[in-house]
Design a protein around this motif. Sequence first.
Motif, PDB file in Angstrom:
ATOM      1  N   ALA A   1      12.917   4.691   3.197  1.00 20.88           N
ATOM      2  CA  ALA A   1      13.460   4.159   1.948  1.00 20.88           C
ATOM      3  C   ALA A   1      14.554   5.063   1.390  1.00 20.88           C
ATOM      4  O   ALA A   1      14.497   6.281   1.572  1.00 20.88           O
ATOM      5  CB  ALA A   1      12.330   4.039   0.932  1.00 20.88           C
ATOM      6  N   PRO A   2      15.542   4.468   0.700  1.00 18.72           N
ATOM      7  CA  PRO A   2      16.616   5.278   0.117  1.00 18.72           C
ATOM      8  C   PRO A   2      16.064   6.266  -0.922  1.00 18.72           C
ATOM      9  O   PRO A   2      16.474   7.418  -0.977  1.00 18.72           O
ATOM     10  CB  PRO A   2      17.545   4.252  -0.531  1.00 18.72           C
ATOM     11  CG  PRO A   2      16.789   2.956  -0.570  1.00 18.72           C
ATOM     12  CD  PRO A   2      15.715   3.030   0.465  1.00 18.72           C
ATOM     13  N   VAL A   3      15.106   5.795  -1.739  1.00 15.81           N
ATOM     14  CA  VAL A   3      14.389   6.687  -2.668  1.00 15.81           C
ATOM     15  C   VAL A   3      12.973   6.768  -2.109  1.00 15.81           C
ATOM     16  O   VAL A   3      12.360   5.728  -1.856  1.00 15.81           O
ATOM     17  CB  VAL A   3      14.365   6.092  -4.100  1.00 15.81           C
ATOM     18  CG1 VAL A   3      13.520   6.942  -5.036  1.00 15.81           C
ATOM     19  CG2 VAL A   3      15.769   5.906  -4.629  1.00 15.81           C
ATOM     20  N   PRO A   4      12.429   7.987  -1.885  1.00 14.44           N
ATOM     21  CA  PRO A   4      11.091   8.065  -1.284  1.00 14.44           C
ATOM     22  C   PRO A   4      10.104   7.151  -2.012  1.00 14.44           C
ATOM     23  O   PRO A   4      10.089   7.108  -3.252  1.00 14.44           O
ATOM     24  CB  PRO A   4      10.698   9.532  -1.457  1.00 14.44           C
ATOM     25  CG  PRO A   4      11.865  10.238  -2.039  1.00 14.44           C
ATOM     26  CD  PRO A   4      12.970   9.269  -2.275  1.00 14.44           C
ATOM     27  N   ALA A   5       9.301   6.413  -1.227  1.00 15.34           N
ATOM     28  CA  ALA A   5       8.404   5.422  -1.818  1.00 15.34           C
ATOM     29  C   ALA A   5       7.543   6.036  -2.923  1.00 15.34           C
ATOM     30  O   ALA A   5       7.405   5.470  -4.012  1.00 15.34           O
ATOM     31  CB  ALA A   5       7.527   4.819  -0.728  1.00 15.34           C
ATOM     32  N   ILE A   6       6.990   7.210  -2.654  1.00 14.52           N
ATOM     33  CA  ILE A   6       6.093   7.795  -3.668  1.00 14.52           C
ATOM     34  C   ILE A   6       6.890   8.184  -4.916  1.00 14.52           C
ATOM     35  O   ILE A   6       6.386   8.128  -6.040  1.00 14.52           O
ATOM     36  CB  ILE A   6       5.260   8.979  -3.094  1.00 14.52           C
ATOM     37  CG1 ILE A   6       4.010   9.231  -3.931  1.00 14.52           C
ATOM     38  CG2 ILE A   6       6.072  10.254  -2.948  1.00 14.52           C
ATOM     39  CD1 ILE A   6       2.946   8.198  -3.853  1.00 14.52           C
ATOM     40  N   GLY A   7       8.170   8.525  -4.738  1.00 12.06           N
ATOM     41  CA  GLY A   7       9.048   8.836  -5.869  1.00 12.06           C
ATOM     42  C   GLY A   7       9.295   7.603  -6.733  1.00 12.06           C
ATOM     43  O   GLY A   7       9.375   7.689  -7.964  1.00 12.06           O
ATOM     44  N   GLN A   8       9.399   6.433  -6.103  1.00 12.50           N
ATOM     45  CA  GLN A   8       9.580   5.184  -6.863  1.00 12.50           C
ATOM     46  C   GLN A   8       8.374   4.953  -7.775  1.00 12.50           C
ATOM     47  O   GLN A   8       8.506   4.550  -8.928  1.00 12.50           O
ATOM     48  CB  GLN A   8       9.727   3.992  -5.908  1.00 12.50           C
ATOM     49  CG  GLN A   8      10.938   4.080  -4.997  1.00 12.50           C
ATOM     50  CD  GLN A   8      10.983   2.926  -3.983  1.00 12.50           C
ATOM     51  OE1 GLN A   8      10.557   1.801  -4.261  1.00 12.50           O
ATOM     52  NE2 GLN A   8      11.513   3.191  -2.799  1.00 12.50           N
ATOM     53  N   LEU A   9       7.178   5.261  -7.253  1.00 10.70           N
ATOM     54  CA  LEU A   9       5.952   5.081  -8.052  1.00 10.70           C
ATOM     55  C   LEU A   9       5.871   6.109  -9.179  1.00 10.70           C
ATOM     56  O   LEU A   9       5.459   5.793 -10.296  1.00 10.70           O
ATOM     57  CB  LEU A   9       4.713   5.228  -7.149  1.00 10.70           C
ATOM     58  CG  LEU A   9       4.142   3.961  -6.530  1.00 10.70           C
ATOM     59  CD1 LEU A   9       5.149   3.256  -5.654  1.00 10.70           C
ATOM     60  CD2 LEU A   9       2.895   4.261  -5.723  1.00 10.70           C
ATOM     61  N   ILE A  10       6.275   7.336  -8.871  1.00 13.31           N
ATOM     62  CA  ILE A  10       6.210   8.403  -9.891  1.00 13.31           C
ATOM     63  C   ILE A  10       7.092   8.036 -11.079  1.00 13.31           C
ATOM     64  O   ILE A  10       6.700   8.196 -12.237  1.00 13.31           O
ATOM     65  CB  ILE A  10       6.626   9.766  -9.291  1.00 13.31           C
ATOM     66  CG1 ILE A  10       5.568  10.241  -8.285  1.00 13.31           C
ATOM     67  CG2 ILE A  10       6.847  10.818 -10.384  1.00 13.31           C
ATOM     68  CD1 ILE A  10       5.931  11.510  -7.526  1.00 13.31           C
ATOM     69  N   GLU A  11       8.275   7.500 -10.780  1.00 19.46           N
ATOM     70  CA  GLU A  11       9.196   7.110 -11.857  1.00 19.46           C
ATOM     71  C   GLU A  11       8.522   6.131 -12.818  1.00 19.46           C
ATOM     72  O   GLU A  11       8.591   6.284 -14.034  1.00 19.46           O
ATOM     73  CB  GLU A  11      10.404   6.430 -11.231  1.00 19.46           C
ATOM     74  CG  GLU A  11      11.722   7.041 -11.670  1.00 19.46           C
ATOM     75  CD  GLU A  11      12.848   6.488 -10.824  1.00 19.46           C
ATOM     76  OE1 GLU A  11      13.273   5.354 -11.096  1.00 19.46           O
ATOM     77  OE2 GLU A  11      13.265   7.193  -9.874  1.00 19.46           O
TER      78      GLU A  11
END
Length: 290
Positions: free
Chosen positions: A139-149
Amino acid sequence: MPSRKVSKAIIPAAGLGTRFLPATKASPKEMLPLVDKPLIQYAVEEAVSAGLQDIIVITGRGKRAIEDHFDVSFELEENLKESGKEKLLKEIRRISELANFCYVRQRHARGLGDAILCAQHLIGNEPFAVILGDEVIDAPVPAIGQLIEWYENLGTPVLGVYEVEPEEVSSYGIISAEPAGPRLFKVTDLIEKPSLQEAPSRLAVIGRYILPPGIFSVLEKTQPGKNQEIQLTDALRTLARSSPMHALLVNGNRHDAGDKLGFLKATVEFGLKNPELGDRFARYLKGIRF
Ligand code: G1P
């Protein structure tokens, strides 16, 4: 109120890997390579690129190769140095400096919920991430980072989901949900590996979770469910009944590498993207006759 800062990730790696037997008879399935990196390294790199520096790996018997992989390898480094293999040396060193690792052993294979519970004493009163290494998400933005946001915004548990084919719902935790925004859902219920008839949707939980520390007391009371295992999905179901929970349709190319066909597909796609192999591999694939 507990802080909304997420800094720790749990990576469960205690499973027996029966789907890949006999390859996993004597070596961990987490060490199966996708091109040239073991599966678990993709999970660790995803966590690190989302800013998570403390990685708790839940291991079990026969999993020592995982610890060795993320440790310093003195002889190997010396050997690479002497033979002038600078690029490889840099890569090998980078792996041992990726994050702060901590290993906890799950003594009995009692399921994902029980594995998470093994890390309770290391998490304390903080929200935390869970990453299942079987699921590799490019993913362009790490999947876990999308959730953290979203977690930092909402303060509720956030689960990563993906729409799967009808014949696949019985392999996953499936949510029942109402739309709550672009790619966002409010979770009203969850069910672990339902039949197609029982499934409330085709939105499958894909091994990415941001959870509050409150999940531990729920897990402690969760009885064995599907396959006689303590299921994280069942604990989440209990939690969703008493407090809000969200799911995010993860943006990225997701592979279930815990499944043989998914693993092969991931190998092909990562092979094609590999800067050293991609062109030659593509030419090879084009030339195959069926
Ligand atoms: C686990 C979870 C399931 C989730 C899946 C994602 O199942 O229990 O809810 O959908 O991971 O891959 P497992 O694949 O370990 O059986």
